[in-house]
Design a protein around this motif. Structure first.
Motif, PDB file in Angstrom:
ATOM      1  N   GLN A  51      35.760  34.887  38.995  1.00 16.27           N
ATOM      2  CA  GLN A  51      34.697  35.322  39.087  1.00 16.27           C
ATOM      3  C   GLN A  51      35.169  35.221  40.945  1.00 16.27           C
ATOM      4  OE1 GLN A  51      33.217  31.512  37.719  1.00 16.27           O
ATOM      5  NE2 GLN A  51      31.296  32.718  37.478  1.00 16.27           N
ATOM      6  N   LEU A  52      36.162  34.992  41.844  1.00 15.23           N
ATOM      7  CA  LEU A  52      35.933  34.723  42.898  1.00 15.23           C
ATOM      8  C   LEU A  52      36.540  36.152  44.104  1.00 15.23           C
ATOM      9  CD1 LEU A  52      35.907  33.424  46.055  1.00 15.23           C
ATOM     10  CD2 LEU A  52      38.631  32.103  45.150  1.00 15.23           C
ATOM     11  N   VAL A  53      37.633  36.612  42.417  1.00 11.23           N
ATOM     12  CA  VAL A  53      37.945  38.048  43.321  1.00 11.23           C
ATOM     13  C   VAL A  53      36.731  39.339  43.080  1.00 11.23           C
ATOM     14  CG1 VAL A  53      39.568  39.417  41.727  1.00 11.23           C
ATOM     15  CG2 VAL A  53      40.441  37.705  42.415  1.00 11.23           C
ATOM     16  N   GLN A  54      35.708  38.860  42.029  1.00 14.01           N
ATOM     17  CA  GLN A  54      34.824  39.824  42.138  1.00 14.01           C
ATOM     18  C   GLN A  54      33.905  39.642  43.109  1.00 14.01           C
ATOM     19  OE1 GLN A  54      34.194  42.265  39.118  1.00 14.01           O
ATOM     20  NE2 GLN A  54      33.348  42.819  40.995  1.00 14.01           N
ATOM     21  N   LEU A  55      34.297  39.085  43.682  1.00 16.43           N
ATOM     22  CA  LEU A  55      32.593  38.565  44.410  1.00 16.43           C
ATOM     23  C   LEU A  55      33.795  38.516  46.217  1.00 16.43           C
ATOM     24  CD1 LEU A  55      31.860  34.413  44.236  1.00 16.43           C
ATOM     25  CD2 LEU A  55      29.856  36.772  44.227  1.00 16.43           C
ATOM     26  N   PHE A  56      34.534  38.672  46.108  1.00 10.87           N
ATOM     27  CA  PHE A  56      35.570  38.852  47.302  1.00 10.87           C
ATOM     28  C   PHE A  56      35.944  40.797  47.373  1.00 10.87           C
ATOM     29  CE2 PHE A  56      37.682  34.967  48.495  1.00 10.87           C
ATOM     30  CZ  PHE A  56      37.852  35.908  49.473  1.00 10.87           C
ATOM     31  N   GLN A  57      35.640  41.115  46.288  1.00  5.01           N
ATOM     32  CA  GLN A  57      35.757  42.733  45.944  1.00  5.01           C
ATOM     33  C   GLN A  57      33.882  43.880  46.113  1.00  5.01           C
ATOM     34  OE1 GLN A  57      37.597  43.089  41.662  1.00  5.01           O
ATOM     35  NE2 GLN A  57      39.139  43.293  42.649  1.00  5.01           N
ATOM     36  N   ASP A  58      33.057  42.704  45.723  1.00  7.36           N
ATOM     37  CA  ASP A  58      31.625  42.661  46.441  1.00  7.36           C
ATOM     38  C   ASP A  58      31.673  43.410  47.548  1.00  7.36           C
ATOM     39  OD1 ASP A  58      31.666  43.135  43.047  1.00  7.36           O
ATOM     40  OD2 ASP A  58      30.411  41.086  43.069  1.00  7.36           O
ATOM     41  N   ALA A  59      32.212  41.857  48.121  1.00  2.33           N
ATOM     42  CA  ALA A  59      32.125  42.021  49.585  1.00  2.33           C
ATOM     43  C   ALA A  59      32.739  42.828  50.175  1.00  2.33           C
ATOM     44  CB  ALA A  59      32.017  40.550  49.972  1.00  2.33           C
ATOM     45  N   GLY A  60      33.969  43.385  49.597  1.00  2.80           N
ATOM     46  CA  GLY A  60      35.300  43.902  50.732  1.00  2.80           C
ATOM     47  C   GLY A  60      35.579  43.818  51.639  1.00  2.80           C
TER      48      GLY A  60
END
Length: 292
Positions: A260-269
């Protein structure tokens, strides 16, 4: 279903339940939702669902990811949106059993071997030789997770504070390390012009699992200091830890694991740059491989 088999093609057995899961959930789901659904519906024991591989990732989820990759190559899943696994129109109406799943795997292996012989190309279909390999889509996520794990403790706390701010938190502050009292930072989550929550977070670089006791200790630190907690880790949470986080009658805690952490970083750029990658559509070329 028979007892899961160890070995190179272990992931093949998850193709059928993966499709069943997506149908049950309305056609799409996030990766972790799929793995959790399969584990729950098949009543898989901890010796299957809790094992990790060398990278620290969950072995069972890794195998489900490989099953998903082969279903994408077969045209049964749509891979147009990252972080979401979705059925294609063909996937909605296709039912596969163990024999059909194995046939899908073997057909891809033969195609890969044929390409290697004809072109000696590195673009041939990858075949997972061990459980430690990652499907193509997951490799970059693992790279980002390794970067996060390599940060010093305080640097990881700072970047988690940045992540919360990018996702809508206000007045984010990271506590001084010597006086954090089990809390790494705070933020204000404004739900409306009239309602807001004071949220405390803890950020831990774990390679393996976060136990129930760690979540319980964090909750004890929250008492009287925040209305909600967020536990962020590069690892993953045990089933008992998840139960502890959602226990009734106490301060609720949101759990953010490595995936989930990786996805959140990707979502926020944050810390990532968009990159266009062209993937070979092997199914397209299949129609031209027939000899007259």
């Amino acid at each position: 279903m028979s007892k899961p088999k160890k070995g190179q093609t272990e992931f093949v057995q998850w193709m059928e339940p993966l499709l069943d899961c997506l149908r049950a959930l309305g056609g799409s789901a996030r990766p972790k939702e799929v793995s959790n659904w399969i584990a729950r519906e098949l009543r898989l024991p901890p010796e299957i669902t809790e094992v990790t591989i060398k990278s620290g990732a969950n072995r069972f989820h890794n195998q489900v990811q490989w099953a998903r990759q082969y279903l994408v190559w077969e045209g049964l899943l749509d891979d147009s949106k990252r972080g979401i696994w979705a059925l294609s129109p063909l996937g909605w109406k296709t039912r596969i059993d163990d024999d059909a799943a194995r046939t899908i795997f073997l057909n891809r292996v033969r195609a890969s071997q044929s390409l290697r012989k004809q072109h000696a190309s590195s673009d041939a279909l990858p075949v997972p030789e061990t459980a430690d390999t990652a499907p193509p889509e997951e490799s970059q996520e693992l790279d980002l997770l390794d970067v996060l794990k390599g940060l010093p403790p305080y640097g990881f706390e700072l970047i988690c504070g940045r992540l919360l701010r990018e996702h809508g938190f206000e007045d984010v502050e990271v506590t001084q390390r010597s006086r954090d009292g089990g809390i790494d930072g705070y933020g204000l989550l404004r739900l409306s012009p009239f309602v807001s929550l004071r949220v405390a977070f803890q950020a831990k670089r774990f390679k393996d699992v976060v136990s129930r006791s760690s979540v319980g200790e964090f909750r004890n630190a929250l008492l009287g200091r925040a209305e909600k907690g967020v536990f962020i880790t590069t690892g993953r949470f045990t089933t008992d830890a998840e139960s502890e986080a959602s226990r009734d009658g106490v301060v609720p805690i949101e759990l953010i694991d490595g995936e989930q952490l990786v996805q959140l970083f990707q979502d926020a750029g944050i810390g990532v740059k968009p990159k266009t990658i062209y993937e070979i559509d092997h199914a397209f070329f299949d129609q031209f491989r027939h000899e007259p």
